[in-house]
Design a protein around this motif. Structure first.
Motif, PDB file in Angstrom:
ATOM      1  N   MET A 112      27.088 -30.042  25.091  1.00 37.32           N
ATOM      2  CA  MET A 112      27.589 -31.356  25.050  1.00 37.32           C
ATOM      3  C   MET A 112      28.328 -31.687  23.637  1.00 37.32           C
ATOM      4  N   PRO A 113      27.217 -32.006  22.645  1.00 44.83           N
ATOM      5  CA  PRO A 113      27.830 -32.325  21.378  1.00 44.83           C
ATOM      6  C   PRO A 113      28.704 -31.206  20.811  1.00 44.83           C
ATOM      7  N   GLU A 114      29.634 -31.382  19.866  1.00 43.86           N
ATOM      8  CA  GLU A 114      30.419 -30.039  19.556  1.00 43.86           C
ATOM      9  C   GLU A 114      30.782 -30.293  17.988  1.00 43.86           C
ATOM     10  N   HIS A 115      31.501 -29.570  17.550  1.00 42.10           N
ATOM     11  CA  HIS A 115      31.622 -29.254  15.945  1.00 42.10           C
ATOM     12  C   HIS A 115      30.651 -30.240  15.181  1.00 42.10           C
ATOM     13  N   HIS A 116      29.484 -29.625  14.553  1.00 36.33           N
ATOM     14  CA  HIS A 116      28.515 -30.275  13.600  1.00 36.33           C
ATOM     15  C   HIS A 116      28.942 -30.232  12.421  1.00 36.33           C
ATOM     16  N   HIS A 117      28.601 -31.373  11.745  1.00 34.32           N
ATOM     17  CA  HIS A 117      29.023 -31.576  10.299  1.00 34.32           C
ATOM     18  C   HIS A 117      27.942 -31.691   9.461  1.00 34.32           C
ATOM     19  N   ASN A 118      27.977 -31.703   8.287  1.00 37.03           N
ATOM     20  CA  ASN A 118      27.411 -32.150   6.941  1.00 37.03           C
ATOM     21  C   ASN A 118      25.874 -32.042   7.178  1.00 37.03           C
ATOM     22  N   ILE A 119      25.485 -30.713   6.943  1.00 40.57           N
ATOM     23  CA  ILE A 119      24.162 -30.522   6.751  1.00 40.57           C
ATOM     24  C   ILE A 119      23.743 -30.753   5.287  1.00 40.57           C
ATOM     25  N   ILE A 120      22.998 -31.779   4.875  1.00 44.07           N
ATOM     26  CA  ILE A 120      22.732 -31.851   3.629  1.00 44.07           C
ATOM     27  C   ILE A 120      21.234 -31.570   3.247  1.00 44.07           C
ATOM     28  N   ALA A 121      21.084 -30.791   2.332  1.00 42.23           N
ATOM     29  CA  ALA A 121      19.620 -30.385   1.815  1.00 42.23           C
ATOM     30  C   ALA A 121      19.250 -30.874   0.672  1.00 42.23           C
ATOM     31  N   GLY A 122      18.206 -31.628   0.723  1.00 38.24           N
ATOM     32  CA  GLY A 122      17.754 -32.204  -0.636  1.00 38.24           C
ATOM     33  C   GLY A 122      16.383 -32.260  -0.512  1.00 38.24           C
ATOM     34  N   GLN A 123      15.414 -31.817  -1.049  1.00 31.34           N
ATOM     35  CA  GLN A 123      13.982 -31.809  -0.874  1.00 31.34           C
ATOM     36  C   GLN A 123      13.679 -31.392   0.694  1.00 31.34           C
ATOM     37  N   ALA A 124      14.423 -30.348   0.913  1.00 31.23           N
ATOM     38  CA  ALA A 124      14.393 -29.706   2.311  1.00 31.23           C
ATOM     39  C   ALA A 124      14.784 -30.914   3.335  1.00 31.23           C
ATOM     40  N   MET A 125      15.476 -31.818   3.143  1.00 29.79           N
ATOM     41  CA  MET A 125      15.741 -32.933   3.896  1.00 29.79           C
ATOM     42  C   MET A 125      17.053 -32.614   4.497  1.00 29.79           C
ATOM     43  N   GLN A 126      17.231 -32.645   5.756  1.00 31.32           N
ATOM     44  CA  GLN A 126      18.391 -32.243   6.673  1.00 31.32           C
ATOM     45  C   GLN A 126      18.888 -33.351   7.522  1.00 31.32           C
ATOM     46  N   ILE A 127      20.301 -33.625   7.319  1.00 25.64           N
ATOM     47  CA  ILE A 127      20.700 -34.638   8.214  1.00 25.64           C
ATOM     48  C   ILE A 127      22.213 -34.128   8.807  1.00 25.64           C
ATOM     49  N   GLN A 128      22.565 -34.278  10.163  1.00 29.95           N
ATOM     50  CA  GLN A 128      23.534 -33.786  10.829  1.00 29.95           C
ATOM     51  C   GLN A 128      24.048 -35.078  11.644  1.00 29.95           C
TER      52      GLN A 128
END
Length: 288
Positions: free
Chosen positions: A1-17
């Motif tokens: 259902m969701p498509e093209h994912h963006h912006n995986i930000i790793a900082g202190q092993a922290m991830q946001i998408q």
């Protein structure tokens, strides 16, 4: 259902998408974007977590972990499994997840001419505030919240949310004058005066202000400021170089000092101070 994912930000092993969700074709005209947000925990301490006004009223469902928002010095909490409605915001917002655990949230953002078709009360009442859907819609809101918390899959939650919106849409009437004004503001990227809107519609500014307060929550002039700033902010976060030093960057603004005044109003900081900050969350949110 969701498509093209963006912006995986790793900082202190922290991830946001952020993932984009395609809205139902009958809702497309009213929704600017739908997204699914996932994070592995709280945002890094050095991230500002600043979300700048973008002219959209938002419906949010955090079904894993809650969300905390600071607006105008007040703190609003969206609890886990609650569905919340965020009114039109015209100040900077600081957002974070509640507990330092994995978080999942679905967001639906209505374009400025869309929200009134689904929420049939004076939208000025929720301006710069976040309310639980059951507080603003009573039983209808509570029923939907319960129904959705009883489903396990994200896809099912999205289907129920959209079914609810389609039903709300069927109960609404178009307001052509209001929508016409919003279209003119959007086409002019915010560079249009209320005087011009008076001329084009034949209605007085007082009447237009009342109409906008009811159907959106802010005045046409205020919306123009947000829309005009939005295109600059987008340019700024998407450009590799620092555009503040270029004179042509300010073309749609009367002058640099005008821009700086708006910049402070919508981000809380002067451009030169803002550039030195880390705002990965806010940038990925805006880029979505």
């Amino acid at each position: 259902m969701p498509e093209h994912h963006h912006n995986i930000i790793a900082g202190q092993a922290m991830q946001i998408q952020f993932h984009h969700i395609e809205p139902h074709f009958l809702l497309k005209n009213y929704i600017e974007k739908m997204w699914f947000f996932k994070s592995s925990g709280k945002m890094p301490a050095d991230d500002m977590k600043l979300v700048v006004p973008n002219g959209n009223i938002k419906l949010t469902l955090s079904y894993q972990n809650g969300i905390v928002a600071a607006i105008n010095g007040k703190t609003f909490s969206s609890k886990e499994h609650d569905i919340t409605l965020t009114g039109l915001i015209d100040v900077p917002v600081i957002l974070d997840v509640d507990k330092d655990i994995s978080t999942e949230t679905i967001g639906i953002e209505f374009n400025p001419k869309g929200a009134y078709r689904f929420f049939h009360f004076k939208l000025n009442d929720i301006q710069n505030k976040i309310y639980s859907l059951s507080d603003v819609l009573g039983n209808t809101g509570s029923r939907l919240t319960e129904q959705i918390s009883n489903t396990a899959l994200m896809q099912e939650k999205i289907i129920l949310l959209q079914q609810f919106l389609l039903k709300q849409l069927s109960l609404s009437n178009d307001d052509f004058i209001f929508e016409y004004c919003i279209e003119k503001i959007a086409a002019a990227k915010g560079s249009i005066t209320v005087k011009e809107l008076e001329r084009k519609t034949g209605y007085s500014s007082r009447w237009l202000n009342l109409k906008f307060n009811e159907k959106l929550g802010i005045s046409p002039k205020n919306l123009c400021s947000i829309i005009r700033f939005k295109q600059y902010y987008q340019l700024y976060i998407n450009s590799q170089e620092k555009p503040f030093s270029r004179n042509d960057f300010y073309n749609a603004y009367y002058d640099q000092s005008h821009f700086i005044k708006d910049f402070k109003r919508f981000t809380g900081l002067a451009p030169t101070k803002f550039e030195k900050q880390t705002n990965n969350f806010g940038k990925s949110y805006y880029r979505e």
